[in-house]
Design a protein around this motif. Structure first.
Motif, short mmCIF file in Angstrom:
data_model
loop_
_atom_site.label_atom_id
_atom_site.label_comp_id
_atom_site.label_asym_id
_atom_site.label_seq_id
_atom_site.Cartn_x
_atom_site.Cartn_y
_atom_site.Cartn_z
N GLY A 39 -8.50 -6.53 -7.12
CA GLY A 39 -9.65 -5.95 -6.43
C GLY A 39 -9.30 -4.83 -5.48
N SER A 40 -8.00 -4.65 -5.21
CA SER A 40 -7.57 -3.55 -4.36
C SER A 40 -7.69 -2.23 -5.12
CB SER A 40 -6.11 -3.76 -3.92
OG SER A 40 -5.58 -2.60 -3.34
N ASN A 41 -7.92 -1.15 -4.37
CA ASN A 41 -7.94 0.18 -4.98
C ASN A 41 -6.78 1.02 -4.45
OD1 ASN A 41 -9.15 2.25 -6.65
ND2 ASN A 41 -9.80 3.26 -4.76
N GLY A 42 -5.83 0.35 -3.80
CA GLY A 42 -4.76 1.08 -3.15
C GLY A 42 -3.49 1.13 -3.97
N VAL A 43 -2.43 1.63 -3.31
CA VAL A 43 -1.10 1.65 -3.91
C VAL A 43 -0.10 1.13 -2.89
CG1 VAL A 43 -1.59 3.59 -5.47
CG2 VAL A 43 -0.64 4.05 -3.21
N LEU A 44 0.96 0.51 -3.38
CA LEU A 44 2.07 0.08 -2.55
C LEU A 44 3.24 1.01 -2.84
CD1 LEU A 44 3.49 -2.12 -0.72
CD2 LEU A 44 4.21 -3.17 -2.87
N VAL A 45 3.81 1.58 -1.77
CA VAL A 45 4.89 2.54 -1.97
C VAL A 45 6.13 2.13 -1.21
CG1 VAL A 45 3.28 4.46 -2.32
CG2 VAL A 45 4.19 4.02 -0.02
N LYS A 46 7.27 2.53 -1.75
CA LYS A 46 8.56 2.45 -1.05
C LYS A 46 8.81 3.83 -0.46
CE LYS A 46 12.83 0.99 -0.08
NZ LYS A 46 13.24 2.06 0.84
N ASN A 47 8.88 3.90 0.87
CA ASN A 47 9.07 5.19 1.51
C ASN A 47 10.52 5.64 1.41
OD1 ASN A 47 6.36 5.56 2.42
ND2 ASN A 47 6.73 3.98 3.96
N LEU A 48 10.71 6.89 1.03
CA LEU A 48 12.04 7.45 0.83
C LEU A 48 12.44 8.40 1.94
CD1 LEU A 48 11.60 8.23 -2.98
CD2 LEU A 48 12.44 6.12 -1.92
N PHE A 72 -2.55 6.96 17.13
CA PHE A 72 -1.90 5.74 16.65
C PHE A 72 -2.47 4.55 17.43
CE2 PHE A 72 1.91 8.74 16.16
CZ PHE A 72 1.62 8.98 14.82
N GLN A 73 -2.35 3.37 16.84
CA GLN A 73 -2.80 2.16 17.53
C GLN A 73 -1.59 1.40 18.06
OE1 GLN A 73 -5.81 -0.28 15.57
NE2 GLN A 73 -6.25 1.39 14.14
N PRO A 74 -1.54 1.18 19.36
CA PRO A 74 -0.42 0.40 19.92
C PRO A 74 -0.29 -0.96 19.23
CG PRO A 74 -1.66 1.44 21.69
CD PRO A 74 -2.44 1.67 20.42
N GLY A 75 0.95 -1.32 18.95
CA GLY A 75 1.21 -2.59 18.29
C GLY A 75 1.27 -2.49 16.78
N LEU A 76 0.94 -1.30 16.24
CA LEU A 76 0.97 -1.10 14.80
C LEU A 76 1.96 0.01 14.46
CD1 LEU A 76 -2.83 -1.31 13.86
CD2 LEU A 76 -1.08 -3.09 13.65
N PRO A 77 2.42 0.08 13.20
CA PRO A 77 3.33 1.16 12.82
C PRO A 77 2.68 2.53 12.99
CG PRO A 77 3.31 -0.57 11.14
CD PRO A 77 2.19 -0.87 12.09
N ILE A 78 3.45 3.49 13.47
CA ILE A 78 2.95 4.85 13.49
C ILE A 78 2.96 5.40 12.06
CG2 ILE A 78 3.82 5.15 15.83
CD1 ILE A 78 5.97 6.98 14.75
N SER A 79 2.36 6.54 11.86
CA SER A 79 2.27 7.09 10.51
C SER A 79 2.46 8.59 10.55
CB SER A 79 0.92 6.74 9.86
OG SER A 79 -0.15 7.28 10.62
N GLY A 80 2.73 9.16 9.40
CA GLY A 80 2.92 10.60 9.29
C GLY A 80 3.13 10.95 7.83
N TYR A 81 3.59 12.16 7.59
CA TYR A 81 3.84 12.58 6.21
C TYR A 81 5.17 12.02 5.73
CZ TYR A 81 -0.09 15.80 6.37
OH TYR A 81 -1.36 16.32 6.45
N GLY A 82 5.22 11.73 4.45
CA GLY A 82 6.45 11.21 3.87
C GLY A 82 6.48 11.39 2.37
N VAL A 83 7.64 11.10 1.79
CA VAL A 83 7.82 11.08 0.34
C VAL A 83 8.08 9.64 -0.06
CG1 VAL A 83 9.26 11.84 -1.59
CG2 VAL A 83 8.70 13.43 0.27
N SER A 84 7.40 9.18 -1.10
CA SER A 84 7.44 7.76 -1.45
C SER A 84 7.46 7.58 -2.96
CB SER A 84 6.21 7.03 -0.88
OG SER A 84 5.97 7.38 0.47
N LYS A 85 7.85 6.36 -3.36
CA LYS A 85 7.81 5.96 -4.77
C LYS A 85 6.82 4.81 -4.92
CE LYS A 85 10.81 4.58 -8.63
NZ LYS A 85 12.21 4.31 -9.04
N VAL A 86 5.93 4.92 -5.90
CA VAL A 86 4.92 3.88 -6.11
C VAL A 86 5.59 2.64 -6.70
CG1 VAL A 86 2.81 3.26 -7.34
CG2 VAL A 86 3.07 5.57 -6.39
#
Length: 352
Positions: A39-48, A72-86
């Motif tokens: 039911g998810s519409n997302g993807v799981l990635v390994k960040n490189l 960003f939300q304190p207590g949660l991972p920060i985010s930004g641009y990256g290269v990843s593998k699905v």
């Protein structure tokens, strides 16, 4: 439970004021399931690779109504641009094994619920890390700001501040390819030498050694500046306004000198916008991603032919990501700051 693996993350401890510190971030470990639920519409990635970018400083502050990007939300991972593998996908546009770049978490594995923010990597014959820089958001920023906002003409004069950074080094090279006279400013002798010897700038100077920025600009632009690519703000912008030519253009990309100040510096020479009929325009790269295919068609051949070069500052290990990010605001990086999350894949793709 067999699908659960450990996931090292960079957490924002609390909102930041003033200059950020490494201690404002925390390295923690959680677990992640390598299979997405039905039911998810997302993807799981390994960040490189993770990209360190100046705009991330604003996201560490309390939310502002006027901000163009969420805090960003304190207590949660920060985010930004990256290269990843699905690793797993419930989205019809992505398959397991796809290489992508775009917004991701500062962690080893990320579940991305809005995959429309990802770009699939088609050209794999250049280092994948380039998609954090020259072939990713910074490259598009340089391209859109210079060609779309500045509308350059051959023979014009161009000034680039923060010129050795991820965006500035490209703007200068684009300008040289257009047949412009190009000067850049940077914060160390090493960076100034790099601008002239590596990136082909006509001249460059260390702004920290200049007691009078107006005089410095008059030294390098005795007849004035046609185009200014603004990365710094504050005193530099004030001096540039004094030295712009009639009908000059200023593309406002960022103002890194102001990001850590509780009270931003004032700019006093704005009347020159009227006197010289200067067009000064701020822009966000998000508004220009429709040009991305055209951008790749332009830039990839230039890289392969050696007409554009790119310098990266590589840091290994997600545990060193906070130090790398903080270093941006002290000018420690030389070139595009990249964090390698997966050393094995880093070694593999550097041999491409």
């Amino acid at each position: 439970m067999a699908n659960n693996v450990q996931n090292k993350q960079v957490i924002l401890k609390d909102f930041v004021s003033g200059f950020p510190k490494e201690s404002d971030m925390l390295i923690t470990t959680s677990s992640v399931n390598l299979k997405l639920p039905e039911g998810s519409n997302g993807v799981l990635v390994k960040n490189l690779y993770l990209s360190c970018d100046p705009y991330m400083r604003g996201r560490m502050s309390k939310p502002l109504v006027s901000s163009y990007v969420d805090s960003f939300q304190p207590g949660l991972p920060i985010s930004g641009y990256g290269v990843s593998k699905v690793i797993d996908s419930r989205n019809q546009n992505f398959r397991e094994g796809d290489l992508v770049w775009g917004s991701t978490g500062w962690e080893e594995y990320s579940v991305i619920s809005s995959p429309e923010l990802l770009f699939k990597i088609q050209h794999k014959d250049l280092p994948l890390s380039y998609y954090t820089g020259i072939l990713g958001m910074p490259g598009m920023t340089a391209y859109a700001g210079f060609y779309e906002i500045c509308a350059p003409k051959k023979g014009e004069t161009v000034f680039v501040s923060a010129a050795s950074g991820a965006v500035g080094q490209l703007v200068g090279q684009f300008a040289k390819l257009m047949g412009c006279y190009v000067v850049g400013s940077a914060g160390s002798k090493e960076k100034v030498d790099l601008l002239k010897s590596k990136f082909g700038f006509d001249e460059a100077f260390n702004y920290k050694e200049e007691t009078n920025l107006d005089a410095a600009l008059k030294r390098y632009f005795p007849e004035g500046i046609d185009m200014y690519f603004e990365n710094v703000g504050g005193k530099m912008l004030d001096a540039v306004l004094l030295n712009m030519r009639i009908h000059g253009r200023i593309a406002v990309c960022g103002m890194i000198s102001q990001y850590n100040l509780d009270k931003p510096e004032g700019v006093h020479n704005l009347m020159h916008l009227v006197i010289k009929r200067i067009r000064m325009e701020g822009f966000l790269v998000n508004d220009h991603y429709h040009l991305y295919p055209k951008f790749l068609e332009t830039v990839i051949p230039l890289i392969k032919e050696g007409k554009i070069v790119y310098v990266e500052d590589i840091v290994e290990g997600i545990e060193n990501a906070p130090s790398a990010l903080i270093g941006l605001f002290y000018g420690r990086n030389v070139g595009k700051q990249v964090v390698v999350v997966d050393r094995q894949l880093f070694l593999t793709n550097q041999s491409l």
